[in-house]
Design a protein around this motif. Structure first.
Motif, PDB file in Angstrom:
ATOM      1  N   GLY A  48       0.806  -1.232   0.000  1.00 17.13           N
ATOM      2  CA  GLY A  48       0.000   0.000   0.000  1.00 17.13           C
ATOM      3  C   GLY A  48       0.821   1.255   0.000  1.00 17.13           C
ATOM      4  O   GLY A  48       0.282   2.364   0.027  1.00 17.13           O
ATOM      5  N   MET A  49       2.145   1.122  -0.026  1.00 13.76           N
ATOM      6  CA  MET A  49       2.994   2.318   0.039  1.00 13.76           C
ATOM      7  C   MET A  49       3.641   2.664  -1.305  1.00 13.76           C
ATOM      8  O   MET A  49       4.344   3.664  -1.417  1.00 13.76           O
ATOM      9  N   VAL A  50       3.446   1.822  -2.312  1.00 12.85           N
ATOM     10  CA  VAL A  50       3.961   2.180  -3.645  1.00 12.85           C
ATOM     11  C   VAL A  50       3.019   3.225  -4.235  1.00 12.85           C
ATOM     12  O   VAL A  50       1.797   3.058  -4.212  1.00 12.85           O
ATOM     13  N   VAL A  51       3.606   4.319  -4.724  1.00  6.65           N
ATOM     14  CA  VAL A  51       2.782   5.375  -5.327  1.00  6.65           C
ATOM     15  C   VAL A  51       2.820   5.178  -6.841  1.00  6.65           C
ATOM     16  O   VAL A  51       3.878   5.221  -7.464  1.00  6.65           O
ATOM     17  N   GLY A  52       1.668   4.981  -7.433  1.00  4.38           N
ATOM     18  CA  GLY A  52       1.601   4.668  -8.859  1.00  4.38           C
ATOM     19  C   GLY A  52       1.818   3.178  -9.055  1.00  4.38           C
ATOM     20  O   GLY A  52       1.950   2.417  -8.088  1.00  4.38           O
TER      21      GLY A  52
END
Ligand code: FAD
Length: 398
Positions: free
Chosen positions: A244-248
């Motif tokens: 849930g912490m990867v952006v994109g």
């Protein structure tokens, strides 16, 4: 010979609205500008800050950033459902140019407000938007930009920090350097390699938000010439980053970084870092001589032209149009002007730098002079930017 004071006793920024593509009514802009100036006058009267040059990097004040958040001057253009203000880019531009022109301490929230927030809005998940944006907009959550590495600055695609998948997310190892204010931020938005390049160097990169108090994260402040430590080295040693912490999209980090850089290179901070110095020189009213007046006139004209270009880029950004070339141009031309203002002031005032307690002008000159070497490096060096401009103009293939 004419004295500068016979033209104007005070140099201010943005007293006229170009009406480029901006639709915000003139009266609204004037109202915003008046509000910010009133606030700044009150803060100065209360001695809550001392104006400085380069205040968006050097002026770190959590209390000041919170006050801006409480007034709705952070996350201004973001939707209200994410804690933003729903204002126009032009209103935000007005607020930030006034803050920078006054040398106000805006560094704590700068990166999160300028580039991480817009990136989250464009590419983040709903959960990320709801978690991070309201806290950034209130001036309660600060985020550092983790792009550069010891052997990877201009050539960002060569980053070596690696993230490997685990049962609960990712395990990250590597080293970031020149990371502004990581020791005073809550999260690092790190560019990491999640897969081998496989022929395309820009593939296999991802951006992820890493909590800076996670086990395995070590942040070492780096002391600069001013004696302060505004940037850091961040070591990531098997840091577990939850899902849930990867952006994109995973593997699409290059696009994210490029969109961040467009925001990073095009704003008023790229030509206003030394504006407080020029304003102080003019308001002193003692500048004499045709050469000095011509220098100040020329700097002011360049400022005005850059402001028009920067406004145009903000407009393009708001529409989602490509801005790489224009943003690179703002930064290249703007940072050269920032340096020239220092030389103009030295010549016109016949003064050298001094400590802050030697008076406003020597103090500002000192801050500007010590920060100046970084102007043309940070956010992409001028050599790199000129390459981008050449490519954008079709004068270069790759
Ligand atoms: C004040 C400050 C704050 C910073 N904050 C951050 C931050 O918060 N986060 C972050 O990730 N980074 C940050 N940086 C790092 C900054 O982005 C890098 O310093 C910059 O991108 C240059 O990279 P480098 O230092 O590795 O230099 P290099 O890439 O090693 O370049 C060295 C020299 O070679 C030249 N050069 C390199 N490649 C080429 C080429 N292809 N063509 C022509 N010339 C070339 C460069 O122009 C430069 O003069 C900050 C830097 C400064 C000074």
């Amino acid at each position: 010979m004419r004295m500068i004071s016979s033209y104007t006793s005070r140099l201010t920024i943005g007293s006229r609205h170009e009406g480029l593509q901006m639709t915000t009514p003139e009266a609204t802009i004037a109202e915003v500008r008046t509000d910010v100036r009133r606030f700044l006058a009150e803060e100065l009267a209360a001695a809550s800050f001392r104006p400085t040059c380069d205040s968006w990097i050097q002026g770190h004040s959590v209390a000041f950033s919170r006050k801006l958040g409480d007034r709705g001057w952070l996350g201004m253009t973001w939707p209200q459902r994410y804690g933003g203000g729903g204002h126009s880019a032009r209103e935000r531009f007005t607020v930030i140019e006034e803050l920078l022109a006054a040398g106000a301490p805006v560094a704590a929230h700068w990166i999160a407000d300028r580039q991480t927030g817009p990136l989250l809005l464009r590419a983040g998940t709903e959960q990320q938007k709801r978690t991070f944006l309201p806290a950034i907009a209130r001036g309660r959550l600060f985020i550092a930009a983790g792009m550069s590495e010891p052997d990877s600055g201009s050539d960002l695609a060569s980053v070596r920090t690696r993230a490997v998948p685990t049962a609960t997310g990712w395990r990250v190892s590597g080293r970031k350097v020149w990371t502004s204010h990581a020791h005073r931020s809550h999260y690092l938005l790190a560019l990491v390699r999640t897969a081998a390049p496989d022929g395309d160097r820009h593939a296999g990169l991802s951006q992820m938000l890493i909590k800076l108090d996670s086990p395995g994260v070590a942040v070492r402040p780096i002391e600069v010439m001013t004696g302060e430590s505004h940037f850091t080295e961040v070591t990531l040693d098997d840091v577990d980053v939850p899902n849930g912490m990867v952006v994109g999209r995973v593997g699409d980090g290059w696009r994210g970084v490029m969109s961040e850089l467009a925001h990073e290179r095009s704003g008023p901070e790229r030509y206003l870092s030394t504006f407080p110095l020029l304003a102080e020189l003019v308001s002193g009213g003692t500048v004499d001589g045709e050469t000095a007046l011509a220098d100040i006139g020329s700097a002011t004209a360049r400022l005005w032209a850059l402001r028009s270009l920067s406004l145009r880029v903000q407009d393009l950004l708001e529409r989602g149009s490509p801005t790489d070339t224009a943003a690179a141009l703002v930064k290249d031309l703007g940072t050269r002007l920032e340096g020239d203002i220092i030389n103009i002031t030295r010549r016109a005032s016949q003064r050298g730098p001094g400590r802050a307690d030697h008076g406003a002008l020597p103090g500002l000159l000192r801050a500007a002079q010590l920060a100046a070497p970084s102007f043309t490096l940070r956010g992409g060096t001028n050599e790199i930017l000129r390459g981008l401009v050449a490519r954008g103009l079709g004068a270069r293939d790759a």
